[in-house]
Design a protein around this motif. Structure first.
Motif, PDB file in Angstrom:
ATOM      1  N   ARG A  29       0.829  -1.209   0.000  1.00  0.00           N
ATOM      2  CA  ARG A  29       0.000   0.000   0.000  1.00  0.00           C
ATOM      3  C   ARG A  29       0.858   1.253   0.000  1.00  0.00           C
ATOM      4  N   ALA A  30       1.928   1.239   0.794  1.00  0.00           N
ATOM      5  CA  ALA A  30       2.713   2.447   0.999  1.00  0.00           C
ATOM      6  C   ALA A  30       3.706   2.720  -0.121  1.00  0.00           C
TER       7      ALA A  30
ATOM      8  N   ALA B  32      -4.150   4.291  11.732  1.00  0.00           N
ATOM      9  CA  ALA B  32      -4.323   5.743  11.625  1.00  0.00           C
ATOM     10  C   ALA B  32      -3.904   6.271  10.260  1.00  0.00           C
ATOM     11  N   THR B  33      -2.994   5.555   9.589  1.00  0.00           N
ATOM     12  CA  THR B  33      -2.488   6.044   8.303  1.00  0.00           C
ATOM     13  C   THR B  33      -3.021   5.274   7.104  1.00  0.00           C
TER      14      THR B  33
ATOM     15  N   ASP C 139      -7.522  -7.713   2.571  1.00  0.00           N
ATOM     16  CA  ASP C 139      -7.798  -7.209   1.228  1.00  0.00           C
ATOM     17  C   ASP C 139      -8.269  -5.754   1.264  1.00  0.00           C
ATOM     18  N   ARG C 140      -8.923  -5.357   2.367  1.00  0.00           N
ATOM     19  CA  ARG C 140      -9.401  -3.977   2.506  1.00  0.00           C
ATOM     20  C   ARG C 140      -8.240  -2.990   2.700  1.00  0.00           C
ATOM     21  N   ALA C 141      -7.074  -3.517   3.167  1.00  0.00           N
ATOM     22  CA  ALA C 141      -5.963  -2.639   3.509  1.00  0.00           C
ATOM     23  C   ALA C 141      -4.966  -2.451   2.376  1.00  0.00           C
ATOM     24  N   ARG C 142      -5.242  -3.017   1.222  1.00  0.00           N
ATOM     25  CA  ARG C 142      -4.271  -2.960   0.137  1.00  0.00           C
ATOM     26  C   ARG C 142      -4.257  -1.616  -0.572  1.00  0.00           C
ATOM     27  N   THR C 143      -5.355  -0.877  -0.459  1.00  0.00           N
ATOM     28  CA  THR C 143      -5.433   0.442  -1.081  1.00  0.00           C
ATOM     29  C   THR C 143      -5.965   1.442  -0.065  1.00  0.00           C
TER      30      THR C 143
ATOM     31  N   ASP D  28     -12.263   2.240   4.677  1.00  0.00           N
ATOM     32  CA  ASP D  28     -12.330   1.041   5.510  1.00  0.00           C
ATOM     33  C   ASP D  28     -11.004   0.282   5.560  1.00  0.00           C
ATOM     34  N   ALA D  29      -9.904   0.893   5.081  1.00  0.00           N
ATOM     35  CA  ALA D  29      -8.601   0.230   5.141  1.00  0.00           C
ATOM     36  C   ALA D  29      -8.097   0.077   6.573  1.00  0.00           C
TER      37      ALA D  29
END
Length: 423
Positions: A248-249, A304-305, A378-382, A386-387
């Motif tokens: 993601r980053a 938070a990020t 899977d929600r945190a990939r972008t 809701d990441a």
């Protein structure tokens, strides 16, 4: 600073303690020579399908983590020495099979042999270390939790050195890597045959299942094992969730190796002073929830990020660095104290069964937790609103686990006189 010199602390220990610590280093070195490269070998060299690779890796993990409780019970029944020697022999056989295996069934057998070998000797070595730590603490040489801290450092040194050596050997062929690992464990086998004392078993003459019954009747320990499993699930996120955050980053995982290097450096440099501080200044009732609080903080920081677009340049790595740092410090603070507490909750009896059960419970928790977390990640990939959800769920696990361990530490067996568990 000399006080915390790793070599100085190691040199001041008696031969048995040194042998057990070097055992952990050698075990991890031989293990990480092969296992990190097994999936690549199966897919590239043997052209196995993804499902076959998954079965092999899953079977290897289960045959180790799931059967720790068996190895621990065998150590209590027959003694540390024969079980450690048997584990070394089984792992040698497993590596030889992996080196020569041409087909899926043979590869599966070799992988399960290497896993079961770990299930044999790891609880036996931990139980022997707990016994030796009790003796050394009684003589004022080193506290048991500090000895477990040294144990963690030695394991980390092996875990760092093994992949580096394995990567160099892999330039020749995978079979050479396996045979070198087999040779290393053969040396370990002969070294332990010569140096490891034949201590009397803890439960000689009793049925093997007697140790399991004792564990299952110990409600305080079962609550402890449940809470401690949250640590193992959290630590496993360095393998599961950290790559997702890096993707993601930064759009890739090129920094993953540096993240693990950071964790290793922190452990080697900080483990001993942190273990001593937790033992002498905090006590279990403070060190355990504080360590688990750091684990929860690691995931809260990323949550938070996660919904925001990453900043440019190296600043994009800040959440990942915070994740690794907080998880590692939480581990260093809580785990040696927790391993010391296992022996106390066990009443200093049947330690093989207790350490084996703790590892097996953690293995099942990681399997279940990783399945659920993997779906959420899977929600945190972008960067979306809701990441943050997966990271909040991950933060809740050690928060609840730390609370449970705090309750156990407060209500558990009375601490030894040098503990400081007062509120």
């Amino acid at each position: 600073m000399r006080r915390w010199s790793l070599l100085a602390r190691f040199a001041g220990l008696p031969r048995l303690a040194q042998l057990l610590l070097l055992t952990q280093l050698a075990f991890n070195l031989g293990f990480y020579l092969v296992v990190p490269f097994l999936a690549v070998h199966l897919a590239d060299d043997l052209a196995m399908a993804g499902w076959a690779v998954g079965i092999v890796l899953g079977a290897r993990t289960f045959s180790q983590q799931g059967l720790f409780v068996v190895g621990g019970a065998l150590a209590d029944r027959f003694g540390t020495r024969p079980v450690v020697l048997a584990g070394c022999a089984v792992r040698v056989a497993g590596f030889v099979v992996l080196a020569l295996a041409p087909t899926f069934p043979v590869v599966l057998a070799g992988a399960m042999l290497t896993g079961f070998a770990g299930a044999l000797f790891s609880p036996a070595v931990e139980a022997a270390l707990a016994d030796e730590g009790t003796r050394l603490e009684r003589h004022g040489t080193i506290t048991r939790s500090e000895l477990f801290g040294l144990f963690a450092i030695c394991g980390e040194l092996g875990a760092v050195t093994g992949p580096l050596l394995g990567a160099a050997l892999l330039r020749v062929d995978f079979w050479l890597t396996c045979l070198v690992a087999a040779a290393a464990f053969t040396a370990i086998l002969f070294g332990h045959h010569r140096l490891l004392p034949a201590l009397p078993p803890r439960s000689f003459g009793e049925p093997i299942l007697a140790g399991w019954g004792d564990v299952l009747r110990n409600r305080m320990f079962l609550a402890f094992a449940l809470g401690y499993s949250a640590y193992l699930v959290s630590y496993n996120q360095l393998y599961l969730a950290l790559p997702v955050e890096l993707q993601r980053a930064t759009g890739g995982q090129e920094a993953l190796g540096w993240m693990f290097a950071l964790a290793s450096v922190l452990i080697v440099v900080c483990q001993l002073p942190l273990a001593a501080w937790a033992r002498t200044r905090l006590g279990a009732a403070r060190a355990l929830p504080l360590g688990f609080g750091l684990l929860a903080t690691a995931f809260v920081t990323v949550s938070a990020t996660a919904p925001a677009d990453p900043p440019p340049g190296v600043f994009a790595l800040a959440p990942a660095i915070a994740l690794v740092t907080f998880v590692t410090f939480g581990q260093m603070l809580a785990v040696p104290v927790a391993q010391d507490m296992v022996a106390r909750l066990a009443g200093e009896q049947r330690l093989g069964s207790y350490f084996g059960f703790l590892s097996s419970a953690g293995g099942f928790a990681v399997l279940a937790g990783s399945t659920g977390v993997g779906a959420l990640l899977d929600r945190a990939r972008t960067p979306t609103p809701d990441a943050a959800l997966p990271w909040i769920v991950l933060a809740m696990l050690p928060a609840v686990g730390g609370l449970l361990l705090w309750l156990v530490a407060r209500r558990g067996p009375p601490p030894r006189h040098e503990d400081n568990d007062d509120p």
